[in-house]
Design an enzyme around this catalytic site. Structure first.
Site, PDB file in Angstrom:
ATOM      1  N   HIS A  19       0.865  -1.192   0.000  1.00 33.30           N
ATOM      2  CA  HIS A  19       0.000   0.000   0.000  1.00 33.30           C
ATOM      3  C   HIS A  19       0.895   1.233   0.000  1.00 33.30           C
ATOM      4  O   HIS A  19       1.243   1.774   1.047  1.00 33.30           O
ATOM      5  CB  HIS A  19      -0.924  -0.039   1.225  1.00 33.30           C
ATOM      6  CG  HIS A  19      -1.958   1.049   1.266  1.00 33.30           C
ATOM      7  ND1 HIS A  19      -3.135   0.928   1.976  1.00 33.30           N
ATOM      8  CD2 HIS A  19      -1.986   2.284   0.695  1.00 33.30           C
ATOM      9  CE1 HIS A  19      -3.845   2.029   1.841  1.00 33.30           C
ATOM     10  NE2 HIS A  19      -3.165   2.883   1.071  1.00 33.30           N
ATOM     11  N   HIS A  21       1.168   4.780  -2.457  1.00 34.45           N
ATOM     12  CA  HIS A  21       0.768   5.604  -3.611  1.00 34.45           C
ATOM     13  C   HIS A  21       2.047   6.262  -4.100  1.00 34.45           C
ATOM     14  O   HIS A  21       2.668   7.041  -3.351  1.00 34.45           O
ATOM     15  CB  HIS A  21      -0.238   6.671  -3.189  1.00 34.45           C
ATOM     16  CG  HIS A  21      -1.480   6.090  -2.588  1.00 34.45           C
ATOM     17  ND1 HIS A  21      -2.636   5.895  -3.299  1.00 34.45           N
ATOM     18  CD2 HIS A  21      -1.740   5.643  -1.328  1.00 34.45           C
ATOM     19  CE1 HIS A  21      -3.557   5.366  -2.511  1.00 34.45           C
ATOM     20  NE2 HIS A  21      -3.036   5.203  -1.309  1.00 34.45           N
ATOM     21  N   HIS A 195      -9.619   0.872  -1.294  1.00 27.45           N
ATOM     22  CA  HIS A 195      -9.591   1.520   0.019  1.00 27.45           C
ATOM     23  C   HIS A 195     -11.006   1.429   0.598  1.00 27.45           C
ATOM     24  O   HIS A 195     -11.976   1.764  -0.089  1.00 27.45           O
ATOM     25  CB  HIS A 195      -9.218   2.999  -0.102  1.00 27.45           C
ATOM     26  CG  HIS A 195      -7.767   3.269  -0.350  1.00 27.45           C
ATOM     27  ND1 HIS A 195      -7.068   2.701  -1.359  1.00 27.45           N
ATOM     28  CD2 HIS A 195      -6.887   4.067   0.325  1.00 27.45           C
ATOM     29  CE1 HIS A 195      -5.811   3.134  -1.317  1.00 27.45           C
ATOM     30  NE2 HIS A 195      -5.676   3.968  -0.300  1.00 27.45           N
ATOM     31  N   GLU A 198     -11.300   3.232   6.021  1.00 24.24           N
ATOM     32  CA  GLU A 198     -10.245   4.130   6.525  1.00 24.24           C
ATOM     33  C   GLU A 198     -10.972   5.226   7.319  1.00 24.24           C
ATOM     34  O   GLU A 198     -10.931   5.248   8.538  1.00 24.24           O
ATOM     35  CB  GLU A 198      -9.445   4.718   5.356  1.00 24.24           C
ATOM     36  CG  GLU A 198      -8.384   5.730   5.769  1.00 24.24           C
ATOM     37  CD  GLU A 198      -7.708   6.430   4.571  1.00 24.24           C
ATOM     38  OE1 GLU A 198      -8.248   6.379   3.453  1.00 24.24           O
ATOM     39  OE2 GLU A 198      -6.631   7.051   4.784  1.00 24.24           O
ATOM     40  N   ASP A 276       1.661   3.964   2.806  1.00 21.66           N
ATOM     41  CA  ASP A 276       0.615   4.804   2.200  1.00 21.66           C
ATOM     42  C   ASP A 276       1.219   5.949   1.382  1.00 21.66           C
ATOM     43  O   ASP A 276       1.337   5.832   0.160  1.00 21.66           O
ATOM     44  CB  ASP A 276      -0.346   5.329   3.278  1.00 21.66           C
ATOM     45  CG  ASP A 276      -1.735   5.655   2.745  1.00 21.66           C
ATOM     46  OD1 ASP A 276      -2.008   5.388   1.568  1.00 21.66           O
ATOM     47  OD2 ASP A 276      -2.560   6.173   3.525  1.00 21.66           O
TER      48      ASP A 276
HETATM   49  N1  ADE Z   1      -4.697   8.582  -1.955  1.00 26.22           N
HETATM   50  C1  ADE Z   1      -3.467   8.645  -1.435  1.00 26.22           C
HETATM   51  N2  ADE Z   1      -3.487   8.260  -0.156  1.00 26.22           N
HETATM   52  C2  ADE Z   1      -4.763   7.949   0.146  1.00 26.22           C
HETATM   53  C3  ADE Z   1      -5.432   7.484   1.296  1.00 26.22           C
HETATM   54  N3  ADE Z   1      -4.786   7.265   2.456  1.00 26.22           N
HETATM   55  N4  ADE Z   1      -6.762   7.275   1.240  1.00 26.22           N
HETATM   56  C4  ADE Z   1      -7.418   7.509   0.110  1.00 26.22           C
HETATM   57  N5  ADE Z   1      -6.840   7.934  -1.007  1.00 26.22           N
HETATM   58  C5  ADE Z   1      -5.525   8.152  -1.000  1.00 26.22           C
HETATM   59 ZN    ZN Z   2      -3.847   4.712   0.499  1.00 26.48          ZN
END
Ligand code: ADE
Ligand code: ZN
Length: 335
Positions: A19, A21, A195, A198, A276
């Site tokens: 995970h 990005h 996702h 969260e 993340d």
């Molecule tokens: N894009 C980048 N990080 C994210 C996250 N933690 N939750 C949703 N979208 C994202």
């Molecule tokens: Zn994310």
């Protein structure tokens, strides 16, 4: 076990990151360097001023600045440089395999060609020090039609993708909004993740599984609010890609001592630790591991379980997967 010995173990153990990005790995220094290279003027006068703006109150307050940061990515080499920097940093944390998210719509909306972006990211993965796969994420604050158009753009590059995901603003954008595009991706043989849970409710985790038929849940930490869902996730061994520093920075938990990672493990869930958006949340993989091991009563047994989980949850073929699991077990047998 003395704490410094456990800290050394979690840093040195082989691990996978599931995970990350890639746009969230863009460090302020690189944002400034790319802005200068591309003749873009930024809203912040210095690296320090930009970093000082990283004071988030929730997911949206982060996303606003994260999308602005990505606007310095123009040329294929920019995407290459960003990805190469992440892969080198991950390797330094003994990450041996990474499954990397990228957000094409953040770039195509600005007029950047799909091929510019994917070729840069892909070439860096080919040249990189660790194995890597790419997961294309759809932005859930945009429409399903726009996601379908993005999938069309991606079709010539199908063989460069291992899967698709769903990210961006969660609340008010439930997984089922993307039922058709995920069904199409499933027909294409892509792995599916989303996702969910969260900031959004546990119900989003259920619909991600039932409607989108995803194989992993990104974050998923709010599952513990629903006992039946928790039992299901444990029974089906659905992986959760948990991101501790992100959760604290975006105020999903008040502090690391209140994080529920240990509760997730105790509930029998296949939880993993991930970064993340490491450039924004204060750390890469080992920073995340150290933060949870410092704050929670986690042991060497948990460390081995988390390392094993990262490979169990990875989209690797069975032989590669077993090879990495054996590597983890050999590591723990020798320390
Ligand atoms: N894009 C980048 N990080 C994210 C996250 N933690 N939750 C949703 N979208 C994202
Ligand atoms: Zn994310």
């Amino acid at each position: 076990m003395p704490n410094d010995q456990l800290r050394a173990i979690v840093q040195q153990m082989p691990k996978a990151e599931l995970h990350i990005h890639i746009e969230g790995s863009l460090e302020p220094e690189l944002i400034f360097a790319l802005a200068q290279r591309n003749g873009i003027s930024l809203a912040y006068p210095s690296v320090d001023a930009l970093r000082a703006a990283y004071a988030f109150t929730d997911l949206q307050s982060f996303l606003d600045i994260y999308y602005a940061g990505a606007s310095v990515l123009i040329k294929e080499q920019d995407f290459y440089d960003m990805t190469a920097a992440y892969l080198a940093r991950a390797a330094a944390d003994n990450v041996v395999h990474a499954e990397i998210f990228f957000d094409p719509q953040t770039h195509t909306e600005r007029g950047i060609a799909f091929e510019t972006m994917i070729n840069g990211i892909w070439r860096a993965c080919q040249d990189g020090p660790i194995s890597a796969g790419l997961i294309m994420c759809f932005l859930r604050h945009l429409s399903e039609e726009e996601a379908l158009a993005t999938l069309e753009d991606a079709l010539p590059f199908r063989d460069k993708l291992i899967g698709v995901g769903l990210d961006s603003s969660e609340q008010g954008h439930p997984p089922e909004k993307f039922a058709r595009v995920f069904a199409r991706c499933r027909q294409l043989g892509l792995h599916l993740v989303a996702h969910a849970g969260e900031e959004g409710p546990p119900a989003y985790i259920s619909t991600a599984l039932d409607v989108l038929q995803v194989e992993r849940i990104d974050h998923g930490v709010r599952c513990l609010e629903d006992a039946a869902l928790t039992s299901r996730l444990a029974r089906e061994q659905v992986a959760l890609t948990v991101c501790p520093l992100s959760n604290v920075k975006l105020r999903v938990f008040g502090d690391m001592g209140s994080h529920n990672l240990l509760d997730l493990l105790d509930a029998g869930l296949l939880a993993t630790v991930n970064s993340d958006d490491p450039a924004y949340f204060g750390g890469y993989m080992n920073d995340n591991f150290l933060a949870v091991f410092d704050a929670l009563p986690l042991s060497r047994v948990h460390a081995q379980r988390l390392a094993r989980n990262s490979f169990l949850a990875a989209f690797l073929d069975p032989v590669q997967k077993q090879g990495y699991l054996d590597e983890v077990d050999r590591f723990f047998a020798t320390i």
